[in-house]
Write a protein that holds these residues in place. Structure first.
Motif, PDB file in Angstrom:
ATOM      1  N   TYR A  74       0.825  -1.207   0.000  1.00  0.00           N
ATOM      2  CA  TYR A  74       0.000   0.000   0.000  1.00  0.00           C
ATOM      3  C   TYR A  74       0.859   1.258   0.000  1.00  0.00           C
ATOM      4  CZ  TYR A  74      -3.896  -3.110   1.214  1.00  0.00           C
ATOM      5  OH  TYR A  74      -4.838  -4.102   1.219  1.00  0.00           O
ATOM      6  N   ARG A  75       1.897   1.254   0.841  1.00  0.00           N
ATOM      7  CA  ARG A  75       2.777   2.411   0.924  1.00  0.00           C
ATOM      8  C   ARG A  75       3.483   2.643  -0.412  1.00  0.00           C
ATOM      9  NH1 ARG A  75       5.196   1.069   5.187  1.00  0.00           N
ATOM     10  NH2 ARG A  75       7.011   0.027   4.278  1.00  0.00           N
ATOM     11  N   SER A  76       3.963   1.570  -1.021  1.00  0.00           N
ATOM     12  CA  SER A  76       4.657   1.688  -2.304  1.00  0.00           C
ATOM     13  C   SER A  76       3.713   2.165  -3.401  1.00  0.00           C
ATOM     14  CB  SER A  76       5.272   0.338  -2.701  1.00  0.00           C
ATOM     15  OG  SER A  76       6.247  -0.056  -1.774  1.00  0.00           O
ATOM     16  N   THR A  77       2.470   1.723  -3.370  1.00  0.00           N
ATOM     17  CA  THR A  77       1.487   2.167  -4.358  1.00  0.00           C
ATOM     18  C   THR A  77       1.205   3.658  -4.211  1.00  0.00           C
ATOM     19  OG1 THR A  77       0.476  -0.036  -4.348  1.00  0.00           O
ATOM     20  CG2 THR A  77      -0.817   1.757  -5.304  1.00  0.00           C
ATOM     21  N   ILE A  78       1.162   4.118  -2.966  1.00  0.00           N
ATOM     22  CA  ILE A  78       0.983   5.554  -2.712  1.00  0.00           C
ATOM     23  C   ILE A  78       2.180   6.334  -3.245  1.00  0.00           C
ATOM     24  CG2 ILE A  78       0.866   7.309  -0.898  1.00  0.00           C
ATOM     25  CD1 ILE A  78      -0.818   5.341   0.737  1.00  0.00           C
ATOM     26  N   TYR A  79       3.395   5.769  -3.084  1.00  0.00           N
ATOM     27  CA  TYR A  79       4.586   6.398  -3.657  1.00  0.00           C
ATOM     28  C   TYR A  79       4.399   6.604  -5.172  1.00  0.00           C
ATOM     29  CZ  TYR A  79       7.294   5.433   0.615  1.00  0.00           C
ATOM     30  OH  TYR A  79       7.762   5.403   1.899  1.00  0.00           O
ATOM     31  N   GLY A  80       3.855   5.579  -5.836  1.00  0.00           N
ATOM     32  CA  GLY A  80       3.631   5.674  -7.274  1.00  0.00           C
ATOM     33  C   GLY A  80       2.634   6.757  -7.630  1.00  0.00           C
ATOM     34  N   ALA A  81       1.565   6.875  -6.831  1.00  0.00           N
ATOM     35  CA  ALA A  81       0.565   7.914  -7.077  1.00  0.00           C
ATOM     36  C   ALA A  81       1.180   9.304  -6.932  1.00  0.00           C
ATOM     37  CB  ALA A  81      -0.607   7.750  -6.104  1.00  0.00           C
ATOM     38  N   ILE A  82       2.021   9.467  -5.915  1.00  0.00           N
ATOM     39  CA  ILE A  82       2.704  10.748  -5.708  1.00  0.00           C
ATOM     40  C   ILE A  82       3.638  11.048  -6.872  1.00  0.00           C
ATOM     41  CG2 ILE A  82       4.317  12.003  -4.223  1.00  0.00           C
ATOM     42  CD1 ILE A  82       3.194  10.404  -1.856  1.00  0.00           C
ATOM     43  N   ALA A  83       4.331  10.008  -7.367  1.00  0.00           N
ATOM     44  CA  ALA A  83       5.250  10.183  -8.495  1.00  0.00           C
ATOM     45  C   ALA A  83       4.510  10.674  -9.727  1.00  0.00           C
ATOM     46  CB  ALA A  83       5.971   8.868  -8.800  1.00  0.00           C
ATOM     47  N   VAL A  84       3.342  10.108 -10.011  1.00  0.00           N
ATOM     48  CA  VAL A  84       2.541  10.534 -11.170  1.00  0.00           C
ATOM     49  C   VAL A  84       2.155  11.999 -11.038  1.00  0.00           C
ATOM     50  CG1 VAL A  84       0.322  10.243 -12.328  1.00  0.00           C
ATOM     51  CG2 VAL A  84       1.675   8.238 -11.730  1.00  0.00           C
ATOM     52  N   LEU A  85       1.744  12.412  -9.843  1.00  0.00           N
ATOM     53  CA  LEU A  85       1.364  13.814  -9.621  1.00  0.00           C
ATOM     54  C   LEU A  85       2.576  14.739  -9.773  1.00  0.00           C
ATOM     55  CD1 LEU A  85      -1.031  13.412  -6.559  1.00  0.00           C
ATOM     56  CD2 LEU A  85      -1.664  13.949  -8.917  1.00  0.00           C
ATOM     57  N   ILE A  86       3.726  14.303  -9.264  1.00  0.00           N
ATOM     58  CA  ILE A  86       4.943  15.122  -9.370  1.00  0.00           C
ATOM     59  C   ILE A  86       5.332  15.304 -10.828  1.00  0.00           C
ATOM     60  CG2 ILE A  86       7.430  15.157  -8.926  1.00  0.00           C
ATOM     61  CD1 ILE A  86       6.856  13.849  -6.226  1.00  0.00           C
ATOM     62  N   TRP A  87       5.338  14.211 -11.604  1.00  0.00           N
ATOM     63  CA  TRP A  87       5.688  14.301 -13.021  1.00  0.00           C
ATOM     64  C   TRP A  87       4.736  15.224 -13.767  1.00  0.00           C
ATOM     65  CZ3 TRP A  87       6.410   8.321 -13.357  1.00  0.00           C
ATOM     66  CH2 TRP A  87       7.743   8.011 -13.078  1.00  0.00           C
ATOM     67  N   ASN A 119      10.476   4.279  -8.830  1.00  0.00           N
ATOM     68  CA  ASN A 119      11.322   3.087  -8.742  1.00  0.00           C
ATOM     69  C   ASN A 119      10.932   2.236  -7.536  1.00  0.00           C
ATOM     70  OD1 ASN A 119      13.791   1.496  -9.472  1.00  0.00           O
ATOM     71  ND2 ASN A 119      14.434   2.190  -7.448  1.00  0.00           N
ATOM     72  N   LYS A 120      10.678   2.873  -6.400  1.00  0.00           N
ATOM     73  CA  LYS A 120      10.242   2.144  -5.222  1.00  0.00           C
ATOM     74  C   LYS A 120       8.858   1.541  -5.427  1.00  0.00           C
ATOM     75  CE  LYS A 120      12.864   4.564  -1.621  1.00  0.00           C
ATOM     76  NZ  LYS A 120      13.452   3.344  -1.044  1.00  0.00           N
ATOM     77  N   ALA A 121       7.999   2.268  -6.149  1.00  0.00           N
ATOM     78  CA  ALA A 121       6.629   1.809  -6.356  1.00  0.00           C
ATOM     79  C   ALA A 121       6.573   0.545  -7.205  1.00  0.00           C
ATOM     80  CB  ALA A 121       5.798   2.915  -7.005  1.00  0.00           C
ATOM     81  N   ILE A 122       7.360   0.495  -8.269  1.00  0.00           N
ATOM     82  CA  ILE A 122       7.271  -0.647  -9.167  1.00  0.00           C
ATOM     83  C   ILE A 122       7.922  -1.896  -8.576  1.00  0.00           C
ATOM     84  CG2 ILE A 122       7.145   0.764 -11.247  1.00  0.00           C
ATOM     85  CD1 ILE A 122      10.081   0.249 -11.744  1.00  0.00           C
ATOM     86  N   ASN A 128       7.618  -2.790  -5.162  1.00  0.00           N
ATOM     87  CA  ASN A 128       6.744  -3.384  -4.150  1.00  0.00           C
ATOM     88  C   ASN A 128       5.271  -3.039  -4.290  1.00  0.00           C
ATOM     89  OD1 ASN A 128       8.909  -4.591  -2.585  1.00  0.00           O
ATOM     90  ND2 ASN A 128       9.434  -2.525  -1.901  1.00  0.00           N
ATOM     91  N   GLY A 129       4.922  -2.132  -5.216  1.00  0.00           N
ATOM     92  CA  GLY A 129       3.542  -1.676  -5.313  1.00  0.00           C
ATOM     93  C   GLY A 129       2.649  -2.589  -6.136  1.00  0.00           C
ATOM     94  N   ASN A 130       1.355  -2.230  -6.190  1.00  0.00           N
ATOM     95  CA  ASN A 130       0.367  -2.947  -6.999  1.00  0.00           C
ATOM     96  C   ASN A 130       0.435  -2.411  -8.421  1.00  0.00           C
ATOM     97  OD1 ASN A 130      -2.148  -3.617  -8.349  1.00  0.00           O
ATOM     98  ND2 ASN A 130      -2.942  -4.210  -6.339  1.00  0.00           N
ATOM     99  N   MET A 131       1.003  -3.209  -9.349  1.00  0.00           N
ATOM    100  CA  MET A 131       1.256  -2.722 -10.701  1.00  0.00           C
ATOM    101  C   MET A 131      -0.026  -2.441 -11.479  1.00  0.00           C
ATOM    102  SD  MET A 131       4.327  -2.062 -11.143  1.00  0.00           S
ATOM    103  CE  MET A 131       4.103  -1.658 -12.877  1.00  0.00           C
ATOM    104  N   ILE A 132      -1.100  -3.145 -11.163  1.00  0.00           N
ATOM    105  CA  ILE A 132      -2.372  -2.894 -11.853  1.00  0.00           C
ATOM    106  C   ILE A 132      -2.857  -1.483 -11.546  1.00  0.00           C
ATOM    107  CG2 ILE A 132      -4.789  -3.589 -12.026  1.00  0.00           C
ATOM    108  CD1 ILE A 132      -3.926  -6.435 -11.470  1.00  0.00           C
ATOM    109  N   ILE A 133      -2.818  -1.113 -10.278  1.00  0.00           N
ATOM    110  CA  ILE A 133      -3.243   0.235  -9.878  1.00  0.00           C
ATOM    111  C   ILE A 133      -2.280   1.285 -10.422  1.00  0.00           C
ATOM    112  CG2 ILE A 133      -3.646   1.768  -7.909  1.00  0.00           C
ATOM    113  CD1 ILE A 133      -4.509  -0.660  -6.301  1.00  0.00           C
ATOM    114  N   LEU A 134      -0.979   1.006 -10.338  1.00  0.00           N
ATOM    115  CA  LEU A 134       0.024   1.957 -10.815  1.00  0.00           C
ATOM    116  C   LEU A 134      -0.122   2.213 -12.315  1.00  0.00           C
ATOM    117  CD1 LEU A 134       3.177   0.691  -8.892  1.00  0.00           C
ATOM    118  CD2 LEU A 134       1.931   2.816  -8.485  1.00  0.00           C
TER     119      LEU A 134
END
Length: 311
Positions: A5-18, A237-240, A242-248
């Protein structure tokens, strides 16, 4: 909070930052010039990435990954940054970004052509068509005379649009090749260093200089752009891992929408109805392309369908 969950949130933040940081790159290019500004951004990004990820251990990376991946990455980043820098206006830089966001469509097509994935053509083809129509709407700024307005906009600045379109294709190649040649390694800091070095070389040999003297505000925006880009890559990088790739994956396809919103806030531009209709079309088209591979996968592997439904 569980690691996934934490890693997936990292991915969401990364998308917003980009989505936000590339508009800052446009401001930096206005302050320091297209080439000098891009060189400064990638220099700061390389510094931040090394601080975030540590010094890259070159000897541990596969040589094929360093060479092929490095060339593709540097080529893409050059296309992306210079397409924004050479845009005639802030409005046009927002249009150029949407053209670049065709990369998910090209990534899916590349995976299918290289036989890494299968796709349901009944979903893939409409998705591709819808995405390209969306780009035409974004660039045209006029729903009533779509073709004429589209051609006029491209003709006004073919370099920026060509760079953005080429970048989308190059990044698709990078995404498809990296998985097979990287051997699980991540050379992102090294690639950013190469990009900065290439830009500084171009800046030096063309002798373009900078647009004006450094000011506190211009340097502040520069640090935000460089740091934001590095943070986005680091979090992704952290998100992919440990995160949920479907959501990412689903979230990444909404980047054009977030980019349009941040464009109005950061660049203070007024985007047309045609732009937003086009952004919606690009996003839905990209999602359809992605979904076409999932449908084909589930049709050939019913066990995976059950596993995906339990996530």
């Amino acid at each position: 909070m569980p690691s996934q969950y934490r890693s997936t949130i990292y991915g969401a933040i990364a998308v917003l930052i980009w989505s936000a940081v590339l508009h800052l790159v446009r401001i930096v290019s206005e302050d320091f010039g297209p080439i000098g500004g891009a060189a400064l951004v990638y220099t700061y990004s390389a510094i931040f990435l090394i601080a975030f990820l540590g010094l890259p251990k070159i000897k541990l990376f596969p040589k094929k990954y360093l060479f092929i991946g490095g060339v593709l990455f540097v080529a893409y980043e050059l296309c992306l940054s210079l397409s924004l820098g050479f845009a005639n206006s802030r409005e046009q830089s927002a249009q150029v970004l949407i053209v670049n966001y065709l990369w998910p469509v090209f990534t899916v097509l590349g995976a299918i052509l290289s036989k890494q994935n299968r796709a349901q053509l009944g979903v893939l083809i409409p998705g591709c068509i819808l995405a390209f129509i969306g780009v035409c709407l974004v660039v045209s700024d006029d729903l009533t005379s779509l073709v004429t307005s589209f051609l006029l906009s491209i003709k006004s600045n073919p370099l920026s649009f060509l760079l953005a379109f080429s970048g989308a294709i190059i990044w698709a190649f990078y995404c498809n090749l990296t998985k097979s040649i990287a051997d699980g390694k991540n050379a992102i800091a090294f690639f950013f260093f190469l990009t900065a070095l290439t830009l500084w070389g171009k800046w030096y040999f063309l002798d373009v200089g900078f647009n004006h003297n450094f000011t506190f505000l211009s340097v502040f925006v520069l640090v935000l752009a460089g740091g934001g880009m590095a943070l986005g890559y680091g979090l992704w990088n952290k998100a992919i891992i440990n995160g949920n790739m479907i959501i990412l994956a689903a979230m990444s396809y909404f980047t054009p929408v977030f980019s349009g919103i941040f464009g109005t806030l950061i660049l203070n531009i007024k985007l047309t109805q045609s732009f937003w209709v086009g952004v919606t079309a690009v996003t839905i088209g990209s999602l359809l392309c992605w979904q076409s591979t999932r449908i084909a996968k589930h049709q050939t592997n019913p066990v995976q369908t059950v596993l995906d439904n339990t996530e």
